[in-house]
Design a protein around this motif. Sequence first.
Motif, PDB file in Angstrom:
ATOM      1  N   UNK A 122     -12.424  17.137  15.309  1.00 61.32           N
ATOM      2  CA  UNK A 122     -11.865  18.482  15.411  1.00 61.32           C
ATOM      3  C   UNK A 122     -10.952  18.684  16.605  1.00 61.32           C
ATOM      4  N   UNK A 123     -11.045  17.775  17.604  1.00 64.29           N
ATOM      5  CA  UNK A 123     -10.177  17.957  18.766  1.00 64.29           C
ATOM      6  C   UNK A 123      -8.785  17.417  18.465  1.00 64.29           C
ATOM      7  N   UNK A 124      -7.834  17.838  19.270  1.00 66.47           N
ATOM      8  CA  UNK A 124      -6.466  17.318  19.211  1.00 66.47           C
ATOM      9  C   UNK A 124      -6.167  16.691  20.559  1.00 66.47           C
ATOM     10  N   UNK A 125      -5.379  15.638  20.543  1.00 63.11           N
ATOM     11  CA  UNK A 125      -4.990  14.966  21.776  1.00 63.11           C
ATOM     12  C   UNK A 125      -3.471  14.881  21.825  1.00 63.11           C
ATOM     13  N   UNK A 126      -2.924  15.133  22.982  1.00 64.65           N
ATOM     14  CA  UNK A 126      -1.478  15.054  23.192  1.00 64.65           C
ATOM     15  C   UNK A 126      -1.156  13.727  23.871  1.00 64.65           C
ATOM     16  N   UNK A 127      -0.308  12.944  23.207  1.00 60.11           N
ATOM     17  CA  UNK A 127       0.159  11.671  23.765  1.00 60.11           C
ATOM     18  C   UNK A 127       1.682  11.727  23.729  1.00 60.11           C
ATOM     19  N   UNK A 128       2.267  11.903  24.901  1.00 59.68           N
ATOM     20  CA  UNK A 128       3.719  12.087  24.956  1.00 59.68           C
ATOM     21  C   UNK A 128       4.095  13.344  24.197  1.00 59.68           C
ATOM     22  N   UNK A 129       5.045  13.223  23.289  1.00 58.62           N
ATOM     23  CA  UNK A 129       5.474  14.362  22.479  1.00 58.62           C
ATOM     24  C   UNK A 129       4.650  14.515  21.205  1.00 58.62           C
ATOM     25  N   UNK A 130       3.717  13.609  20.969  1.00 61.04           N
ATOM     26  CA  UNK A 130       2.929  13.625  19.737  1.00 61.04           C
ATOM     27  C   UNK A 130       1.593  14.331  19.926  1.00 61.04           C
ATOM     28  N   UNK A 131       1.157  14.982  18.866  1.00 58.81           N
ATOM     29  CA  UNK A 131      -0.173  15.582  18.830  1.00 58.81           C
ATOM     30  C   UNK A 131      -0.987  14.774  17.822  1.00 58.81           C
ATOM     31  N   UNK A 132      -2.074  14.164  18.308  1.00 60.25           N
ATOM     32  CA  UNK A 132      -2.934  13.369  17.446  1.00 60.25           C
ATOM     33  C   UNK A 132      -4.091  14.226  16.949  1.00 60.25           C
ATOM     34  N   UNK A 133      -4.406  14.100  15.666  1.00 68.39           N
ATOM     35  CA  UNK A 133      -5.507  14.837  15.045  1.00 68.39           C
ATOM     36  C   UNK A 133      -6.338  13.852  14.231  1.00 68.39           C
ATOM     37  N   UNK A 134      -7.299  14.381  13.489  1.00 64.90           N
ATOM     38  CA  UNK A 134      -8.112  13.515  12.629  1.00 64.90           C
ATOM     39  C   UNK A 134      -7.243  12.755  11.629  1.00 64.90           C
ATOM     40  N   UNK A 135      -6.167  13.348  11.178  1.00 69.75           N
ATOM     41  CA  UNK A 135      -5.261  12.669  10.238  1.00 69.75           C
ATOM     42  C   UNK A 135      -4.682  11.403  10.883  1.00 69.75           C
ATOM     43  N   UNK A 136      -4.479  11.439  12.184  1.00 67.75           N
ATOM     44  CA  UNK A 136      -3.923  10.281  12.897  1.00 67.75           C
ATOM     45  C   UNK A 136      -4.824   9.057  12.767  1.00 67.75           C
ATOM     46  N   UNK A 137      -6.132   9.279  12.668  1.00 66.02           N
ATOM     47  CA  UNK A 137      -7.064   8.163  12.518  1.00 66.02           C
ATOM     48  C   UNK A 137      -6.738   7.391  11.246  1.00 66.02           C
ATOM     49  N   UNK A 138      -6.380   8.112  10.205  1.00 67.04           N
ATOM     50  CA  UNK A 138      -6.112   7.487   8.908  1.00 67.04           C
ATOM     51  C   UNK A 138      -4.662   7.007   8.770  1.00 67.04           C
ATOM     52  N   UNK A 139      -3.756   7.675   9.440  1.00 72.02           N
ATOM     53  CA  UNK A 139      -2.334   7.364   9.276  1.00 72.02           C
ATOM     54  C   UNK A 139      -1.790   6.399  10.332  1.00 72.02           C
ATOM     55  N   UNK A 140      -2.381   6.384  11.515  1.00 72.72           N
ATOM     56  CA  UNK A 140      -1.795   5.603  12.607  1.00 72.72           C
ATOM     57  C   UNK A 140      -2.652   4.435  13.091  1.00 72.72           C
ATOM     58  N   UNK A 141      -3.927   4.424  12.727  1.00 73.84           N
ATOM     59  CA  UNK A 141      -4.797   3.316  13.127  1.00 73.84           C
ATOM     60  C   UNK A 141      -4.733   2.240  12.050  1.00 73.84           C
ATOM     61  N   UNK A 142      -4.326   1.049  12.448  1.00 71.91           N
ATOM     62  CA  UNK A 142      -4.210  -0.072  11.505  1.00 71.91           C
ATOM     63  C   UNK A 142      -4.767  -1.328  12.164  1.00 71.91           C
ATOM     64  N   UNK A 143      -4.915  -2.369  11.383  1.00 63.57           N
ATOM     65  CA  UNK A 143      -5.364  -3.653  11.922  1.00 63.57           C
ATOM     66  C   UNK A 143      -4.405  -4.110  13.017  1.00 63.57           C
TER      67      UNK A 143
END
Length: 192
Positions: A122-143
Motif C-alpha cells: 500500500x505504500x508508495x516510494x519515490x525514486x528520482x522522478x518515478x513513483x513506485x507502487x505495488x504495480x511496480x513489483x509486477x511490471x519492473x521486477x524481473x530476473x
Amino acid sequence: MDKQIVITVGPDGTISSSAYCLPTDLWQDYLYFLNEAEVYDLRGKKRSANRCLRAALLCLFSHLEGMVHQICLEKTIPGSNKNDSFAVRIHSVHQEATKLGAVPAMNIRFGKSLRDIIAHPGIKKHVGDNVLTEVSIYEELSVATLRSMGEVVNTWLEAVCSLLGIERFTDTKSLAEDLGEQLGSLEGTAEV
C-alpha cells in the motif's frame, strides 16, 4: 558471523548436533528463488515467477541487512548506531571500509524501494522522478533486474567484508561435523 550450534541429547543418551547461520542461508535462498523465477519465467508461468522474484528480493535485502548488522557488531564503526537507518549504517560501513581500500559504489535505492513495497503493501516510494507502487513489483521486477541487484550487493559485500576481515559465509555442515569430531561419535549432524 552469527552462527548457532545446537546439541541435542536424546532420551537414550545419543547426541546430535545442528548448525545454523541465517545470513548464509538467506544468500543461498536468494540464489535459489532467483533460479526458480528464471525457470518459471522461461516456462511462461508468470505468476509463479513473480512469487519467486518477491521471495528472492526479500532474501537478498535480508542478507544485506544481516551482514551490515553483523559488521557493525563485530567492528567499531564510527557513526553507526543500532538505531540508525539502514541507509546510514550502510554509509558508515562503506566509509570505514574505504579507509582500508577501494569499495565499489552500491546504489540499491530502486531495489530497496521494491522491497519496502512488498514488506509494507500500500505504500508508495519515490525514486528520482518515478513513483513506485505495488504495480511496480509486477511490471519492473524481473530476473534480469534482480540478478543485477544481487551482483551489486555481492560485489559491495565481498569488498567490505574482505577489507574489514569479516566472514561472510559459514559452512554449517563442516561446523556441525567438526563439532562431532571434537565431541566423539555423534548420532547425526545436520546442515539445516
